[in-house]
Design a protein around this motif. Structure first.
Motif, PDB file in Angstrom:
ATOM      1  N   TRP A 288       0.842  -1.181   0.019  1.00  0.00           N
ATOM      2  CA  TRP A 288      -0.079  -0.032  -0.084  1.00  0.00           C
ATOM      3  C   TRP A 288       0.844   1.241  -0.201  1.00  0.00           C
ATOM      4  N   GLY A 289       2.036   1.092  -0.584  1.00  0.00           N
ATOM      5  CA  GLY A 289       3.018   2.455  -0.668  1.00  0.00           C
ATOM      6  C   GLY A 289       3.725   2.210   0.379  1.00  0.00           C
ATOM      7  N   TYR A 290       3.669   1.629   1.449  1.00  0.00           N
ATOM      8  CA  TYR A 290       4.726   1.750   2.657  1.00  0.00           C
ATOM      9  C   TYR A 290       5.725   0.617   2.564  1.00  0.00           C
ATOM     10  N   GLN A 291       7.016   1.203   2.561  1.00  0.00           N
ATOM     11  CA  GLN A 291       8.006   0.389   2.728  1.00  0.00           C
ATOM     12  C   GLN A 291       8.036  -0.782   3.812  1.00  0.00           C
ATOM     13  N   VAL A 292       8.031  -1.969   3.290  1.00  0.00           N
ATOM     14  CA  VAL A 292       7.887  -3.143   4.527  1.00  0.00           C
ATOM     15  C   VAL A 292       9.366  -3.976   4.347  1.00  0.00           C
ATOM     16  N   MET A 293      10.038  -3.931   3.361  1.00  0.00           N
ATOM     17  CA  MET A 293      11.204  -4.758   3.067  1.00  0.00           C
ATOM     18  C   MET A 293      12.322  -3.940   3.538  1.00  0.00           C
ATOM     19  N   GLY A 294      13.262  -4.655   4.259  1.00  0.00           N
ATOM     20  CA  GLY A 294      14.396  -3.766   4.547  1.00  0.00           C
ATOM     21  C   GLY A 294      15.359  -3.465   3.464  1.00  0.00           C
ATOM     22  N   SER A 295      16.597  -2.836   3.991  1.00  0.00           N
ATOM     23  CA  SER A 295      17.490  -2.728   2.823  1.00  0.00           C
ATOM     24  C   SER A 295      18.093  -3.833   2.288  1.00  0.00           C
ATOM     25  N   TRP A 296      18.004  -4.960   2.926  1.00  0.00           N
ATOM     26  CA  TRP A 296      18.561  -6.088   2.293  1.00  0.00           C
ATOM     27  C   TRP A 296      17.679  -6.533   1.357  1.00  0.00           C
ATOM     28  N   TRP A 297      16.490  -6.205   1.142  1.00  0.00           N
ATOM     29  CA  TRP A 297      15.733  -6.590  -0.273  1.00  0.00           C
ATOM     30  C   TRP A 297      15.773  -6.116  -1.565  1.00  0.00           C
ATOM     31  N   THR A 298      16.049  -6.931  -2.431  1.00  0.00           N
ATOM     32  CA  THR A 298      16.336  -6.488  -3.915  1.00  0.00           C
ATOM     33  C   THR A 298      15.318  -6.501  -4.481  1.00  0.00           C
ATOM     34  N   ASN A 299      14.683  -5.281  -4.816  1.00  0.00           N
ATOM     35  CA  ASN A 299      13.198  -5.406  -5.845  1.00  0.00           C
ATOM     36  C   ASN A 299      13.318  -6.340  -7.210  1.00  0.00           C
ATOM     37  N   TRP A 300      12.399  -7.157  -7.217  1.00  0.00           N
ATOM     38  CA  TRP A 300      12.196  -7.987  -8.445  1.00  0.00           C
ATOM     39  C   TRP A 300      11.304  -7.177  -9.653  1.00  0.00           C
ATOM     40  N   SER A 301      12.262  -6.331 -10.283  1.00  0.00           N
ATOM     41  CA  SER A 301      11.727  -5.654 -11.272  1.00  0.00           C
ATOM     42  C   SER A 301      10.694  -6.256 -12.120  1.00  0.00           C
ATOM     43  N   ILE A 302      10.675  -7.580 -12.438  1.00  0.00           N
ATOM     44  CA  ILE A 302      10.006  -8.306 -13.292  1.00  0.00           C
ATOM     45  C   ILE A 302       8.687  -8.286 -12.732  1.00  0.00           C
ATOM     46  N   MET A 303       8.519  -8.525 -11.404  1.00  0.00           N
ATOM     47  CA  MET A 303       7.209  -8.618 -10.713  1.00  0.00           C
ATOM     48  C   MET A 303       6.350  -7.234 -10.912  1.00  0.00           C
ATOM     49  N   VAL A 304       6.795  -6.331 -11.302  1.00  0.00           N
ATOM     50  CA  VAL A 304       6.343  -4.994 -11.749  1.00  0.00           C
ATOM     51  C   VAL A 304       5.635  -4.957 -13.055  1.00  0.00           C
ATOM     52  N   MET A 305       6.450  -5.738 -13.918  1.00  0.00           N
ATOM     53  CA  MET A 305       6.018  -5.881 -15.287  1.00  0.00           C
ATOM     54  C   MET A 305       5.045  -6.828 -15.605  1.00  0.00           C
ATOM     55  N   PRO A 306       4.471  -6.730 -16.775  1.00  0.00           N
ATOM     56  CA  PRO A 306       3.424  -7.656 -17.136  1.00  0.00           C
ATOM     57  C   PRO A 306       3.947  -9.139 -16.888  1.00  0.00           C
ATOM     58  N   PRO A 307       5.060  -9.609 -17.282  1.00  0.00           N
ATOM     59  CA  PRO A 307       5.345 -10.989 -17.157  1.00  0.00           C
ATOM     60  C   PRO A 307       5.221 -11.375 -15.935  1.00  0.00           C
ATOM     61  N   GLY A 308       5.471 -10.659 -14.818  1.00  0.00           N
ATOM     62  CA  GLY A 308       5.350 -11.001 -13.329  1.00  0.00           C
ATOM     63  C   GLY A 308       4.194 -11.336 -12.924  1.00  0.00           C
ATOM     64  N   ALA A 309       3.082 -10.665 -13.699  1.00  0.00           N
ATOM     65  CA  ALA A 309       1.546 -10.999 -13.535  1.00  0.00           C
ATOM     66  C   ALA A 309       1.298 -12.501 -14.100  1.00  0.00           C
ATOM     67  N   PHE A 310       1.941 -12.667 -15.171  1.00  0.00           N
ATOM     68  CA  PHE A 310       1.867 -14.080 -15.712  1.00  0.00           C
ATOM     69  C   PHE A 310       2.158 -15.136 -14.573  1.00  0.00           C
ATOM     70  N   PHE A 311       3.441 -15.091 -14.191  1.00  0.00           N
ATOM     71  CA  PHE A 311       3.856 -15.903 -13.398  1.00  0.00           C
ATOM     72  C   PHE A 311       3.100 -16.077 -12.061  1.00  0.00           C
ATOM     73  N   MET A 312       2.762 -14.818 -11.381  1.00  0.00           N
ATOM     74  CA  MET A 312       1.514 -14.850 -10.174  1.00  0.00           C
ATOM     75  C   MET A 312       0.558 -15.551 -10.693  1.00  0.00           C
ATOM     76  N   LEU A 313      -0.074 -15.119 -11.433  1.00  0.00           N
ATOM     77  CA  LEU A 313      -1.456 -15.632 -12.052  1.00  0.00           C
ATOM     78  C   LEU A 313      -1.134 -17.418 -12.253  1.00  0.00           C
ATOM     79  N   ALA A 314      -0.059 -17.545 -12.782  1.00  0.00           N
ATOM     80  CA  ALA A 314      -0.100 -19.008 -13.026  1.00  0.00           C
ATOM     81  C   ALA A 314       0.155 -19.846 -11.543  1.00  0.00           C
ATOM     82  N   VAL A 315       1.044 -19.210 -10.822  1.00  0.00           N
ATOM     83  CA  VAL A 315       1.216 -19.777  -9.589  1.00  0.00           C
ATOM     84  C   VAL A 315      -0.062 -20.117  -8.901  1.00  0.00           C
ATOM     85  N   PHE A 316      -0.903 -18.829  -8.936  1.00  0.00           N
ATOM     86  CA  PHE A 316      -2.031 -18.596  -8.103  1.00  0.00           C
ATOM     87  C   PHE A 316      -3.003 -19.894  -8.637  1.00  0.00           C
TER      88      PHE A 316
END
Lengths: 204, 204
Positions: free
Chosen positions: B160-188
């Motif tokens: 919801w816009g609030y940072q919850v992961m610490g500085s150790w976390w590297t963002n998975w840019s692919i999750m923000v892009m459409p392919p990330g939705a394909f992966f998530m939807l398929a897993v779901f």
């Protein structure tokens, strides 16, 4: 025979026209009843953007924004009656300017308000008023940390990977949105060139 | 009896007949808006509103709509409700409307809405059609919100816009892009169908 012709050919057309008129009237009514509110929102949004670009603290409430805007900003119109640029006032003296600047983005046009000092030697701020960049990636240009990078500096700017900017002219790009970052940089650098040459940047 | 039917219609849309993971409808918006939780919530609320009311309206008119212009009337009804949603967002939450950009208008083309109007509302009374539309919308909404939760968490490190992961976390840019939705939807779909199927098998 006649009744079949009416039922299959004429009635569907009459029905469709009638339904369309009804629904369009309802939608138009709702549109008209909220039109003033939408206009007010838009003008407030622009006023906030100009104040932000001029590095003037933006108050939270609508009426307060209006008051600050009227005392600190003078709109300069072009020959067609549209706003050409904004003069930023401090004690009724011009302390800076704000202008519109724009260019292509990844999905659509990006438009911004860029503020700079009266001496034209520093940016006072950048605020984006129109962008359709990818939410979560390119749309992060609207985040505070990205916009604040330009305040009080003079370009031409160069992009460096996110989190590594150190020198004055270095700007953190957005990871995963290199193209959006490039487009934004182009808009700002081009505007700076215009400003230095004594011209007003244009929406391209 | 009637109560049992309402319950069945409602629960089916959330589970066995879920529009997203069982019927695999409305996928384009699943891919487009689920990278940020806030946008997803507003978009799905819009879909719930439109599906429920368009189902209700189509059902009320089902006996008078000539079958030749059936789909045109349905599209007109759906489009009217979507425009009302857009006007309401523009007037009352302009910031969110600006972020959603063209996605709100695209609700018109969401196949779930037309699908429910065709498959359910045309052959059922208004009350139960309203329940069906509401349930289909909610079935769509909760799946998208779950996907958005994980995409925003992994892609931006925020909820919801609030940072919850610490500085150790590297963002998975692919999750923000459409392919990330394909992966998530398929897993779901994989997880949910696996669970539902084993349940069904046990029953038989």
């Amino acid at each position: 025979m006649k009744s079949r012709f009416w039922k299959e050919r004429i009635f569907p057309v009459v029905f469709m026209v009638a339904v369309t008129v009804v629904f369009i009237s309802v939608v138009s009514g709702i549109y008209l009843s909220t039109r003033d509110m939408v206009k007010l929102n838009e003008s407030l949004f622009l006023k906030r953007a100009v104040l932000y670009a001029a590095d003037i603290t933006v108050p939270g409430k609508g009426a307060a924004v209006d008051k600050v805007y009227r005392s600190r900003v003078r709109e300069r119109l072009d020959s067609e009656g549209l706003v050409n640029h904004f003069e930023i006032l401090e004690d009724n003296e011009i302390s800076g300017y704000a202008v519109f600047a724009g260019g292509p983005g990844l999905w659509g046009k990006i438009e911004a308000v860029i503020g700079f000092t009266e001496m034209r030697d520093k940016l006072t701020g950048v605020e984006f008023i129109k962008q359709n960049e990818t939410p979560g990636l390119g749309a992060r240009i609207a985040e505070e940390w990205f916009k604040e990078q330009f305040r009080g500096k003079m370009g031409p700017f160069v992009l460096v990977p996110e989190g590594t900017a150190q020198a004055e002219k270095e700007v953190n790009a957005i990871t995963g949105a290199t193209r959006t970052s490039n487009f934004v940089l182009e808009i700002i650098n081009q505007s700076l060139e215009d400003i230095k040459e004594g011209e007003w940047p244009k929406l391209r | 009896m009637a109560k049992a039917k309402v319950k069945k219609v409602f629960l089916d849309s959330l589970g066995k007949q879920n529009p997203v993971f069982a019927q695999v409808l409305g996928i384009c918006s699943t891919l487009a808006v689920t990278n940020v939780l806030k946008n997803t919530l507003v978009m799905t609320m819009g879909v719930v509103f439109v599906t429920a009311l368009s189902n209700f309206t189509v059902s009320l008119m089902r006996k008078v709509i000539p079958s030749r212009v059936r789909m045109m009337v349905e599209t007109l009804i759906i489009a009217s409700y979507v425009i009302i949603v857009e006007i309401a967002l523009k007037a009352f939450v302009p910031d969110i409307w600006r972020q959603l950009g063209p996605y709100v208008g695209l609700i018109i083309t969401n196949c779930i809405i037309m699908g429910r109007a065709e498959a359910f509302a045309l052959s059922n009374p208004a009350g139960i059609s309203l329940v069906d539309g509401l349930a289909s919308g909610i079935g769509y909404a909760y799946v998208l919100l779950i996907i958005a939760f994980f995409r925003e968490l992994m892609g931006s490190g925020t909820i919801w816009g609030y940072q919850v992961m610490g500085s150790w976390w590297t963002n998975w840019s692919i999750m923000v892009m459409p392919p990330g939705a394909f992966f998530m939807l398929a897993v779901f779909i994989w997880i949910v169908k696996g669970l539902l199927l084993t349940h069904e098998e046990k029953k038989s």
